[in-house]
Scaffold this motif. Structure first.
Motif, short mmCIF file in Angstrom:
data_model
loop_
_atom_site.label_atom_id
_atom_site.label_comp_id
_atom_site.label_asym_id
_atom_site.label_seq_id
_atom_site.Cartn_x
_atom_site.Cartn_y
_atom_site.Cartn_z
N LYS A 1 36.09 -35.59 13.56
CA LYS A 1 34.88 -36.40 13.44
C LYS A 1 33.65 -35.56 13.80
CE LYS A 1 32.80 -40.70 15.01
NZ LYS A 1 32.93 -41.88 15.86
N LYS B 1 33.52 -25.69 7.50
CA LYS B 1 34.46 -26.11 6.46
C LYS B 1 35.87 -25.60 6.78
CE LYS B 1 31.26 -26.29 2.57
NZ LYS B 1 30.93 -25.67 1.26
N TYR C 1 42.85 -30.55 9.31
CA TYR C 1 43.66 -31.28 8.34
C TYR C 1 45.05 -30.66 8.18
CZ TYR C 1 40.13 -34.53 6.53
OH TYR C 1 39.23 -35.55 6.38
N LYS D 1 32.97 -32.99 10.95
CA LYS D 1 32.39 -33.61 9.77
C LYS D 1 30.92 -33.97 9.99
CE LYS D 1 36.27 -35.49 7.25
NZ LYS D 1 36.80 -36.69 6.60
N GLU D 2 30.62 -34.43 11.18
CA GLU D 2 29.23 -34.76 11.51
C GLU D 2 28.36 -33.50 11.50
OE1 GLU D 2 26.87 -36.57 15.33
OE2 GLU D 2 28.81 -37.46 14.80
N ILE E 1 37.40 -27.71 9.56
CA ILE E 1 37.90 -28.99 9.04
C ILE E 1 39.24 -28.78 8.33
CG2 ILE E 1 37.43 -30.81 7.34
CD1 ILE E 1 34.45 -30.51 8.09
#
Length: 82
Positions: free
Chosen positions: A26, A54, A61, A29-30, A57
């Protein structure tokens, strides 16, 4: 030389529990949203930060997917051991 945020390498992410991973995702992404906004308005000073976030993230994942498939397991926390 690895690109990414210190403390968010693959080995460090595997030590996080599931809730901590979601929290880090979170935040990343923010941060990516804010960086893209700065880029669009011409205020972004460090373009390489976009690439680093990126990748962070993607690492998060990947770790989550490994746990979903049973390749790795989440570490045992003190609350879960009780």
């Amino acid at each position: 030389m690895a690109i990414g945020t210190k403390g968010l390498g693959a080995d460090e992410l595997r030590e996080f529990d599931d809730t901590k991973l979601v929290e880090e995702l979170k935040k990343a992404k923010e941060e990516l949203f804010n960086l893209r906004f700065q880029s669009a308005t011409g205020q972004l000073e460090n373009n390489s930060r976009l690439k680093a976030v990126k990748r962070d993230i993607a690492r998060i994942y990947t770790t989550m997917r490994e746990r979903e498939l049973g390749i790795t397991e989440a570490p045992i926390t003190k609350e879960a051991a009780k």
